[in-house]
Design a protein around this motif. Structure first.
Motif, PDB file in Angstrom:
ATOM      1  N   GLU A 193      -1.110 -31.336 -17.241  1.00 46.58           N
ATOM      2  CA  GLU A 193      -1.613 -32.268 -18.256  1.00 46.58           C
ATOM      3  C   GLU A 193      -2.025 -31.507 -19.506  1.00 46.58           C
ATOM      4  O   GLU A 193      -2.521 -30.375 -19.418  1.00 46.58           O
ATOM      5  CB  GLU A 193      -2.841 -33.050 -17.751  1.00 46.58           C
ATOM      6  CG  GLU A 193      -2.616 -33.924 -16.535  1.00 46.58           C
ATOM      7  CD  GLU A 193      -1.908 -35.226 -16.851  1.00 46.58           C
ATOM      8  OE1 GLU A 193      -1.564 -35.455 -18.033  1.00 46.58           O
ATOM      9  OE2 GLU A 193      -1.694 -36.020 -15.922  1.00 46.58           O
ATOM     10  N   LEU A 215      -7.448 -35.930 -11.339  1.00 46.15           N
ATOM     11  CA  LEU A 215      -7.280 -34.667 -12.058  1.00 46.15           C
ATOM     12  C   LEU A 215      -7.637 -33.464 -11.197  1.00 46.15           C
ATOM     13  O   LEU A 215      -7.111 -32.368 -11.403  1.00 46.15           O
ATOM     14  CB  LEU A 215      -8.113 -34.680 -13.338  1.00 46.15           C
ATOM     15  CG  LEU A 215      -7.656 -35.659 -14.417  1.00 46.15           C
ATOM     16  CD1 LEU A 215      -8.649 -35.680 -15.582  1.00 46.15           C
ATOM     17  CD2 LEU A 215      -6.261 -35.304 -14.927  1.00 46.15           C
ATOM     18  N   LYS A 266      -4.700 -31.745  -9.668  1.00 44.61           N
ATOM     19  CA  LYS A 266      -3.737 -31.094 -10.557  1.00 44.61           C
ATOM     20  C   LYS A 266      -3.849 -29.575 -10.431  1.00 44.61           C
ATOM     21  O   LYS A 266      -4.774 -29.048  -9.825  1.00 44.61           O
ATOM     22  CB  LYS A 266      -3.988 -31.505 -12.010  1.00 44.61           C
ATOM     23  CG  LYS A 266      -3.938 -33.008 -12.264  1.00 44.61           C
ATOM     24  CD  LYS A 266      -2.521 -33.548 -12.189  1.00 44.61           C
ATOM     25  CE  LYS A 266      -2.500 -35.025 -12.599  1.00 44.61           C
ATOM     26  NZ  LYS A 266      -1.137 -35.586 -12.555  1.00 44.61           N
ATOM     27  N   MET A 276      -4.336 -27.324 -16.566  1.00 48.26           N
ATOM     28  CA  MET A 276      -4.529 -28.326 -17.614  1.00 48.26           C
ATOM     29  C   MET A 276      -4.955 -27.667 -18.913  1.00 48.26           C
ATOM     30  O   MET A 276      -5.646 -26.649 -18.904  1.00 48.26           O
ATOM     31  CB  MET A 276      -5.595 -29.341 -17.197  1.00 48.26           C
ATOM     32  CG  MET A 276      -5.163 -30.311 -16.119  1.00 48.26           C
ATOM     33  SD  MET A 276      -6.510 -31.418 -15.635  1.00 48.26           S
ATOM     34  CE  MET A 276      -7.386 -30.360 -14.486  1.00 48.26           C
TER      35      MET A 276
END
Length: 228
Positions: free
Chosen positions: A82, A101, A104, A107
């Motif tokens: 992201e 998130l 993930k 980022m």
């Protein structure tokens, strides 16, 4: 997990990542946070990263070129899941988003400043736009710190008791119930007797009932669609 934060005032982020849970995550090798000064990627000798808005109006706008330079440099070193822009008009951050998130890998977080970024940054580089509430801060740095804290604490192994995060407010759509610790009696105020009984099933039932009650009283909007 690695989080790269792009900012024009990196000093604002010195404190949050040097202490407590975020520092523990770094020490355990579970997460890494790197703060980058956007001015280091400016082509301007004065390290300028903002300019006047086309069409006039108050306030300055963050330029696309320095932002493009740093994002492209970071992406040349690793893949990112992201690229997040912290902005008041983004999607409102909540626990479900934090949970998503936390799964993930890497980022990038771009901290907005001034009147925001050149719209072409959002069109080309940004994959997710996030706000932490319906108010305006001087910049996205504090918002980035909030997101980072909320996300990293969910990574398995970061908290000493991994079940702690699972019983936080909002994890089940409800506020957390009241909690107590020693002493059992303070200035005539007593801990509910049930919590001292050792009957875990009854305690769990009481906590759920208290969560529902507290949510109805304080955040009735969270009860919409629930049948209890």
């Amino acid at each position: 997990m690695r989080i790269d934060i792009i900012t024009v005032v990196p000093g604002l982020l010195d404190g949050p990542f040097a202490h407590s849970i975020l520092k523990r995550a770094e020490d355990k090798g579970l997460a890494s946070v790197r703060v980058h000064n956007l001015r280091d990627y400016s082509n301007n000798k004065k390290k300028q990263v903002d300019d006047y808005a086309f069409g006039g109006g108050a306030g300055m706008v963050m330029m696309i070129e320095p932002i493009a330079h740093i994002i492209e440099a970071l992406k040349s070193e690793r893949e990112y899941d992201e690229v997040i822009y912290l902005t008041p008009d983004g999607e409102t951050f909540n626990q479900n988003m934090a949970n998503e998130l936390s799964l993930k890998g890497n980022m990038i977080m771009l901290c907005g400043h001034y009147k925001g970024v050149d719209e072409r940054v959002r069109q080309r580089f940004i994959t997710k736009e996030i706000s932490i509430g319906d108010f305006v801060l001087s910049g996205g740095e504090l918002a980035a710190a909030v997101l980072t804290d909320a996300i990293i604490r969910l990574i398995p192994g970061v908290l000493n008791d991994e079940t702690s995060a699972l019983t936080d407010s909002f994890q089940d759509g409800l506020l957390a119930p009241p909690v107590y610790t020693r002493p059992a009696v303070y200035d005539g105020m007593e801990v509910p007797e049930l919590l001292l009984s050792g009957h875990q099933a009854k305690i769990d039932e009481w906590r759920f009932e208290q969560s529902v009650r507290r949510t109805k009283e304080r955040r009735p909007d969270l009860m919409e669609g629930k049948d209890f």
